[in-house]
Structures are given as structure tokens and as C-alpha cells.
Design a protein around this motif. Structure first.
Motif, PDB file in Angstrom:
ATOM      1  N   ARG A 130      28.569  29.394  45.688  1.00 33.43           N
ATOM      2  CA  ARG A 130      29.699  28.940  44.891  1.00 33.43           C
ATOM      3  C   ARG A 130      30.604  30.132  44.609  1.00 33.43           C
ATOM      4  O   ARG A 130      30.162  31.190  44.197  1.00 33.43           O
ATOM      5  CB  ARG A 130      29.202  28.342  43.582  1.00 33.43           C
ATOM      6  N   ILE A 131      31.899  29.930  44.804  1.00 33.73           N
ATOM      7  CA  ILE A 131      32.886  30.967  44.564  1.00 33.73           C
ATOM      8  C   ILE A 131      33.560  30.672  43.225  1.00 33.73           C
ATOM      9  O   ILE A 131      34.067  29.562  43.007  1.00 33.73           O
ATOM     10  CB  ILE A 131      33.950  31.002  45.689  1.00 33.73           C
ATOM     11  N   LYS A 139      42.034  39.181  37.382  1.00 31.05           N
ATOM     12  CA  LYS A 139      41.364  39.772  38.535  1.00 31.05           C
ATOM     13  C   LYS A 139      40.160  38.914  38.904  1.00 31.05           C
ATOM     14  O   LYS A 139      39.366  38.552  38.048  1.00 31.05           O
ATOM     15  CB  LYS A 139      40.917  41.190  38.169  1.00 31.05           C
ATOM     16  N   SER A 140      40.053  38.574  40.171  1.00 28.89           N
ATOM     17  CA  SER A 140      38.942  37.764  40.646  1.00 28.89           C
ATOM     18  C   SER A 140      37.663  38.585  40.615  1.00 28.89           C
ATOM     19  O   SER A 140      37.673  39.774  40.919  1.00 28.89           O
ATOM     20  CB  SER A 140      39.220  37.307  42.081  1.00 28.89           C
ATOM     21  N   PRO A 141      36.537  37.972  40.226  1.00 30.06           N
ATOM     22  CA  PRO A 141      35.262  38.704  40.257  1.00 30.06           C
ATOM     23  C   PRO A 141      34.946  39.253  41.643  1.00 30.06           C
ATOM     24  O   PRO A 141      34.275  40.253  41.785  1.00 30.06           O
ATOM     25  CB  PRO A 141      34.227  37.663  39.846  1.00 30.06           C
ATOM     26  N   LEU A 142      35.451  38.590  42.714  1.00 30.29           N
ATOM     27  CA  LEU A 142      35.204  39.079  44.068  1.00 30.29           C
ATOM     28  C   LEU A 142      36.024  40.333  44.360  1.00 30.29           C
ATOM     29  O   LEU A 142      35.661  41.135  45.204  1.00 30.29           O
ATOM     30  CB  LEU A 142      35.538  38.006  45.093  1.00 30.29           C
ATOM     31  N   GLN A 143      37.159  40.537  43.657  1.00 24.16           N
ATOM     32  CA  GLN A 143      38.008  41.694  43.887  1.00 24.16           C
ATOM     33  C   GLN A 143      37.574  42.889  43.064  1.00 24.16           C
ATOM     34  O   GLN A 143      37.896  44.015  43.374  1.00 24.16           O
ATOM     35  CB  GLN A 143      39.467  41.364  43.543  1.00 24.16           C
ATOM     36  N   ASP A 144      36.850  42.666  41.984  1.00 28.35           N
ATOM     37  CA  ASP A 144      36.447  43.740  41.091  1.00 28.35           C
ATOM     38  C   ASP A 144      35.152  44.359  41.605  1.00 28.35           C
ATOM     39  O   ASP A 144      34.082  43.789  41.438  1.00 28.35           O
ATOM     40  CB  ASP A 144      36.251  43.197  39.673  1.00 28.35           C
ATOM     41  N   ASN A 145      35.259  45.508  42.240  1.00 27.80           N
ATOM     42  CA  ASN A 145      34.084  46.167  42.809  1.00 27.80           C
ATOM     43  C   ASN A 145      33.455  47.158  41.845  1.00 27.80           C
ATOM     44  O   ASN A 145      32.426  47.741  42.140  1.00 27.80           O
ATOM     45  CB  ASN A 145      34.453  46.894  44.109  1.00 27.80           C
ATOM     46  N   THR A 146      34.079  47.396  40.724  1.00 29.86           N
ATOM     47  CA  THR A 146      33.534  48.376  39.768  1.00 29.86           C
ATOM     48  C   THR A 146      32.599  47.679  38.808  1.00 29.86           C
ATOM     49  O   THR A 146      32.839  46.554  38.376  1.00 29.86           O
ATOM     50  CB  THR A 146      34.668  49.056  38.973  1.00 29.86           C
TER      51      THR A 146
END
Length: 157
Positions: A130-131, A139-146
């Protein structure tokens, strides 16, 4: 009953594998008799009637998406005269096409039945996931790499 698929070969492109499977099914030997059952959500069972065969006379081999069950009787002992043969002793080879990620978990011979248990195990990487849908401008959780500590996020808000 047989079907002539020749006209379809001439008028279709890219269906070679489908036609090959249909041809194989039409030619398939139905001996020894067998059942295929769904034993659960991802569990399957093949039961083959192999009366007269011992476990040393049967081979169960899975190679990729193909399961091959074959049997070859050992020669009759010298001096044994069979007056009536009602139990088939001819060699056999039965091939089953398996779906992706289906593996054999066990094979048991008892009471003249060979029971083969199969299980479908789809790797986690291939399962649907599920996305999370983000609100506009956030900011999308998929874009936040930190990885920020939860306390730091609470202070920023």
C-alpha cells in the motif's frame, strides 16, 4: 475428441506458448490417475494412484516451474508366474506446469497413493504494498529519505 488448431496458428501472433500448452494437454497421458486439489489459500495437493509401486521406483523432480513425476517398476523376480495382471506395472511420466513461486514441500507414498504437497510463497518484494497518499504540498513519505527522531518532528510543528 481433438481439435485442429492449425487455422489459429496462421492467424495469430504471439500465442505460441498458449497453443503449445493446449497441444500438450490434448496429448497428455491420463495414467496413472491423479487428483489436484486446493488445500488452502496457498496450499495445493496432487494425489496419484500408483498401486504396486514402491518409493524407490518413483521419482518426483521439480525443475523451475515444472513438476515431473515418473515411475519405473523393478523387474519381476525370477520364477514368479503371473496368472492374471490387473495392477498396471507400466512405466509412467506425468508432467505438471506450476505457477510462479510454487514449490514442493513434501511427497509421501502410502496406501497406493503418492501425495505431493505444494505451497505458493510469493517473495515480500513481489507482494502488493500500500502506498501512502500525501496531502498537496506536503512531502511524500516515499520522498523523505532522512530519518528524523520523533521528538525533532514534534518540536518543528
Amino acid at each position: 475428441m481433438s481439435f485442429d488448431l492449425t487455422p489459429l496458428y496462421r492467424s495469430t501472433v504471439g500465442f505460441d506458448r498458449l497453443f503449445e500448452m493446449l497441444d500438450d494437454a490434448a496429448r497428455a497421458e491420463s495414467w496413472p490417475p491423479y487428483n489436484v486439489a486446493k488445500a488452502g489459500e496457498d496450499h495445493y495437493r496432487v494425489a496419484m494412484a500408483v498401486a504396486g509401486f514402491s518409493d524407490s521406483e518413483i521419482q518426483v523432480v521439480q525443475q523451475g516451474n515444472t513438476l515431473v513425476v515418473s515411475g519405473q517398476k523393478h523387474p519381476e523376480p525370477e520364477g514368479a508366474e503371473v496368472l492374471h495382471r490387473g495392477i498396471a506395472t507400466r512405466a509412467f511420466k506425468q508432467t505438471f506446469k506450476l505457477a510462479d513461486h510454487v514449490t514442493v514441500t513434501s511427497a509421501v507414498l502410502g496406501n497406493g497413493l503418492l501425495t505431493i504437497e505444494l505451497k505458493r510463497e510469493v517473495p515480500e518484494a513481489l507482494k502488493p504494498r500500500r502506498i501512502e497518499i500525501a496531502a498537496p504540498g506536503s512531502k511524500s513519505p516515499l520522498q523523505d529519505n532522512t530519518q528524523q527522531p520523533l521528538i525533532a518532528i514534534a518540536k518543528a510543528a
